[in-house]
Motif scaffolding. Structure first.
Motif, short mmCIF file in Angstrom:
data_model
loop_
_atom_site.label_atom_id
_atom_site.label_comp_id
_atom_site.label_asym_id
_atom_site.label_seq_id
_atom_site.Cartn_x
_atom_site.Cartn_y
_atom_site.Cartn_z
N ALA A 194 0.84 -1.09 0.00
CA ALA A 194 0.14 0.07 0.07
C ALA A 194 0.82 1.56 0.14
N ALA A 195 0.28 2.06 -0.61
CA ALA A 195 1.37 3.39 -0.79
C ALA A 195 1.42 4.10 0.54
N ALA A 200 -5.62 3.61 6.30
CA ALA A 200 -6.74 2.56 6.57
C ALA A 200 -7.93 3.66 7.51
N HIS A 201 -9.13 3.49 6.93
CA HIS A 201 -10.14 4.68 7.73
C HIS A 201 -10.84 3.75 8.74
N ASN A 202 -10.00 3.10 9.76
CA ASN A 202 -11.20 2.47 10.59
C ASN A 202 -12.05 2.90 11.56
N ASN A 203 -11.75 4.13 11.97
CA ASN A 203 -12.73 5.02 12.67
C ASN A 203 -13.87 5.29 11.85
N LEU A 332 -6.88 -0.64 1.25
CA LEU A 332 -7.11 -0.80 2.84
C LEU A 332 -8.39 -0.74 3.63
N ASP A 333 -9.43 -0.21 2.63
CA ASP A 333 -10.78 0.07 3.15
C ASP A 333 -11.81 -0.79 2.89
N GLN A 334 -11.47 -1.69 1.80
CA GLN A 334 -12.36 -2.67 1.01
C GLN A 334 -13.23 -3.86 1.84
#
Length: 399
Positions: A194-195, A200-203, A332-334
């Motif tokens: 990953a760049a 990653a938007h885990n929140n 990273l969000d899929q």
């Protein structure tokens, strides 16, 4: 390529078919099993509502852990989930009484299976990116057929062998799934990391700010599945005034499930002609027509026609929603995106369980169906706005 690397679609079909076969036992026949174990209707409602609420909480959390791309992969979580379901099914088979223990175990396996569902979809996109040629639509469609066939057989099997046959069948299907998953290893390929700028938007708040149109669409989808679940959960109450019986209910439900296969199997070809955005709108319109037909149905023939719209509603929504996530979100969000799509289905079911039973008791079937149609219409309007915003944002980023 060695023989062990071949037949990706066949193995993915088995994973889907066994999952939905078990889904039939744990979800479709939940009331049948729990009533036999001494649960009241109220306690059954509490059990299922709690399990659904917990799954809504845990789906994004587990997906966030997988999206971090550590040792917690889609396959590893799938194997762990299957093993937990297997252990739970064995315990439910062995425990003869004890409502509190059964309540805890059943709620947990119900929750685990809901958490596991979007991971199966995410696993397809992961393996496809690694060069595994998997026919997703066919596999997902045959998963629905697995649900339909198992539901028909299970109903008869309960009459022959008693309610514990549910757990015996689940144990068989889960054992098959665990073996297939164990050998379902992704080929070793060098994938670009990953760049550094990719985050990653885990929140939840961060995720909403990053994908506002997607989360607005999820809200619209909750409305679709409010009505969808209301009809599925209270089908017998809906068709009884029309002269329908349990046998005709089984036919209506099975037909809807079988009709999902052709649409899902052809979804890749359909997407070459119709954009994902338009497919999702078609799905929403089909949900509205399906629920409207159920409201105005004067007889069982119109009920069957309503159920036939499953091939344009649910059967389009599921694969189109999966591809929408894949094309909308960063890598990273899929998995979280797939989880939120599944959460829309679950939340729709939670609200439906809490509201529609009460509406039935107070106002009757027609009022419940009227509310369902209105909610679907609201969902369609929300989805239209969300997809319009997404398209505008996408065009702006391209230009």
């Amino acid at each position: 390529m060695s023989s062990g690397k071949k037949f990706w679609t066949l193995r993915y079909i088995i994973i889907n078919a066994t999952y939905f076969a078990v889904y039939s036992g744990i979800h479709a026949y939940a009331s049948v099993f729990l009533l036999e174990k001494g649960f009241s209707n109220t306690l059954i409602g509490i059990t299922l509502a709690l399990a659904n609420i917990l799954s809504v909480i845990f789906q994004p959390i587990v997906a966030g852990l997988i999206d971090k791309q550590g040792k917690l992969t889609n396959r590893n979580v799938s194997m762990a989930s299957t093993a937990l379901l297997l252990i739970g099914s064995v315990l439910l088979l062995l425990i003869k009484n004890g409502i509190v223990v059964i309540f805890i175990i059943f709620a947990l396996i119900y929750m685990v299976q809901m958490v596991y569902q979007p991971i199966i979809t995410a696993m397809y996109f992961e393996y496809e990116a690694a060069g595994c040629n998997i026919y997703y639509g066919l596999a997902r469609g045959l998963g629905s057929c697995g649900f339909a066939i198992t539901s028909i057989f299970t109903g008869k099997a309960i009459g022959w062998f008693g309610v514990n046959i549910l757990m015996i069948l689940d144990i068989i299907f889960l054992s098959i799934a665990l073996v297939v998953l164990f050998f379902f290893k992704k080929p070793e390929v060098k994938t670009a990391p990953a760049a550094k700028t990719e985050t990653a938007h885990n929140n939840l708040i961060s995720f909403i700010r990053t994908y506002p149109s997607f989360m607005l669409f999820v809200l619209g989808a909750v409305c679709f599945f409010f009505a969808h679940n209301a009809i599925n959960d209270y089908m017998i109450q809906v068709i009884t005034p029309l002269g329908g019986t349990e046998t005709q209910m089984g036919i209506a439900v099975s037909c809807a499930a079988f009709l999902e296969l052709p649409t899902m199997a052809l979804i890749n070809k359909i997407m070459k002609k119709i954009s994902v955005k338009n497919l999702l709108l078609i799905s929403g319109i089909a949900f509205f027509i399906k629920h409207l037909l159920m409201l105005i149905a004067p007889n069982m023939a119109v009920v069957y026609i309503s159920q036939a719209f499953q091939m344009f509603a649910y059967a389009v929504f599921i694969p189109a929603g999966a591809y929408f996530v894949n094309r909308t979100m960063a890598r990273l969000d899929q998995v979280k995106g797939q989880a939120y799509i599944n959460c829309s289905i679950t939340l729709g079911g939670v609200f439906s369980s809490l509201v529609c039973g009460r509406l039935l008791d107070i106002k009757g079937v027609d009022f419940m169906l009227t509310v369902s149609v209105i909610v679907t219409g609201i969902g369609l309007a929300i989805a239209f706005v969300a997809l319009k915003l997404w398209r505008e944002k996408r065009q702006a980023s391209v230009s």
